[in-house]
Motif scaffolding. Structure first.
Motif, PDB file in Angstrom:
ATOM      1  N   PRO A 124      42.152  39.250  41.332  1.00  0.00           N
ATOM      2  CA  PRO A 124      43.043  40.243  41.955  1.00  0.00           C
ATOM      3  C   PRO A 124      42.464  40.814  43.242  1.00  0.00           C
ATOM      4  N   ASP A 131      49.459  46.528  40.573  1.00  0.00           N
ATOM      5  CA  ASP A 131      48.957  46.011  39.296  1.00  0.00           C
ATOM      6  C   ASP A 131      47.968  46.962  38.644  1.00  0.00           C
ATOM      7  N   TRP A 160      48.769  38.445  44.984  1.00  0.00           N
ATOM      8  CA  TRP A 160      48.294  39.608  44.250  1.00  0.00           C
ATOM      9  C   TRP A 160      48.700  40.843  45.040  1.00  0.00           C
TER      10      TRP A 160
END
Length: 461
Positions: free
Chosen positions: A354, A196, A163
């Motif tokens: 995450p 992200d 992640w």
């Protein structure tokens, strides 16, 4: 897809660390390839994208490369396949290089020398000595990552699912460096991955591996607890404190070590306080998980009113709730007993979540709740399928209560938040964890489903 990507599409789903089991793979793409050792044999660090049901996950693969027919017999079990590699018409055997000590020595040397090239960076902790020239072996039994032990000195945990961001295991271990309750960190490996966060087009440093002391004399906390339970089963009529192998002293010391780590984290890293609205949002998330679980596991519905009442009490807590960085996935399998005392491991939190979510502060009582749930599991799992289950169940419940109380006493005495004075918060976290366990066991180990269900029944009486 390239020939290599075709091979990875068949190999990755069979690995223990693959998080998408049971869901068809739609695509596999090598997003990044970083040469670590060139020539033959070669080592390439791959970042691989795996697409499933419209979502994408990233995984780290340590790819070993040798000419076809040159793979040693002892590496046959690590084989991925034989293929042509992009830009090369030769045929190569590719395999999981984590099992090849001829290649993995370069990872330890890279950290020691603080190398940095081809998109990856090797980092050494300031002042941390690293002795190179040691061969590695792979630790067995891990689910989410792959750890390499170098001699009797170091363990390099390679994070398989990636992640974007600095892994909490590195962040928290670095903050606790010098503490007797953590394994000393020596260095790490990192690369850059796209953020992200929605709308953020930047790249962020992302942890690939963490190097720490290898605690060769350590005994797993789960093993010690299970041994104590077995001793009690031999004399089930005795109170747990009078039976051989009483674990309460260790549970109390573990509580004290946990409180010391929580206090250190609150000193070294930012803290906060949750407002009543934030508490309400947390309680709403707990209710949502309960609704999802009862829809999937009808046996849970009989306890739903008591669980909802606990979540309502949590939402109604009047005093502000202090939050800080915590372990995040705390149980007996995340602690070891050394000659010097208890040591906490694996601060990465839940690998399926995450990194940006795992880094959010939470109440330290969430960790306490996780350990209390682990005591219940240790007390009962050996009874599954046993002809003596009905006879030994009272002893198992007594063992869990005995050691839960000892852990909480040790935690409070060492300066942690007193669980006895914050029962509404602790109860909500423990119920929420138990509901999660119900869903997990129903999906993965149906024969163990009775453990969290029976615990909920006991807790809600």
């Amino acid at each position: 897809m390239s020939q290599l990507e075709d091979l990875l599409a068949g190999w990755i789903p069979r690995q223990r660390w693959f998080a998408g089991k049971g869901t068809p793979i739609e695509k596999v793409m090598v997003e990044a390839e970083h040469p670590v050792v060139t020539g033959e044999p070669g080592l390439r660090l791959l970042v691989v994208e795996v697409g499933q049901q419209g979502s994408t996950s990233r995984y780290q693969v340590l790819l070993g490369v040798r000419r076809a027919g040159h793979l040693r017999d002892e590496l046959a079990h690590a084989t991925i396949g034989v293929c042509e590699l992009p830009g090369d018409s030769s045929t190569w055997a590719v395999y999981d290089a984590a099992h090849d000590p001829e290649l993995t020595t370069s990872l330890l040397e890279g950290i020691a020398d603080e190398r940095g090239a081809d998109g990856i960076r090797f980092r050494r902790m300031p002042g941390a000595p690293i002795r190179t020239g040691q061969r590695s072996i792979v630790l067995t039994g891990e689910q989410s990552n792959t750890s390499l032990v170098y001699g009797e000195d170091y363990v390099l945990k390679t994070f398989r699912r990636l992640w974007p961001g600095r892994n909490p295991d590195l962040e928290l271990t670095a903050a606790l460096a010098g503490s007797p309750f953590v394994a000393r960190p020596h260095g790490w490996i990192e690369t850059d991955l796209p953020s992200d966060r929605p709308g953020d087009g930047s790249s962020v440093p992302t942890t690939l591996a963490l190097l720490q002391d290898y605690l060769r004399s350590a005994t797993d906390g789960w093993v010690l607890a299970a041994t104590s339970v077995r001793d009690l089963y031999d004399t089930p009529d005795l109170p747990p404190g009078d039976a051989g192998g009483d674990f309460a002293g260790e549970a109390e010391r573990l509580g004290s070590a946990t409180a010391a780590v929580h206090r250190a984290l609150s000193r070294e890293l930012p803290t906060d306080v949750l407002t009543p609205d934030m508490l309400g949002d947390l309680a709403a998330g707990m209710r949502h998980r309960l609704e999802s679980a009862t829809a999937e596991i009808p046996e849970l519905s009989r306890y739903a009113p008591a669980l909802r009442a606990a979540y309502d009490a949590f939402a109604a807590v009047a005093e502000p709730l202090p939050v800080q960085r915590i372990h995040g996935d705390y149980h007996l399998g995340q602690v070891v007993r050394t000659d010097a005392g208890w040591v906490l491991l694996d601060f990465e939190g839940e690998p399926a979540v995450p990194v940006r979510d795992r880094r959010r502060p939470s109440s330290p009582l969430r960790d306490v709740a996780g350990m209390l749930r682990s005591f219940d599991y240790a007390a009962h799992y050996q009874l599954i399928g046993s002809a003596s289950e009905e006879t030994l169940a009272p002893a198992a419940r007594a063992w869990a209560r005995h050691n839960r109380d000892a852990f909480c006493a040790g935690y409070a005495a060492a300066g942690g938040v007193d669980p006895e004075k914050h029962q509404a918060v602790l109860r909500a976290f423990e119920y929420d964890k138990a509901v999660y366990e119900v869903m997990y066991e129903a999906r993965n180990r149906p024969s163990w489903l009775r453990i969290p269900l029976d615990s909920i029944a006991e807790l809600t009486r």
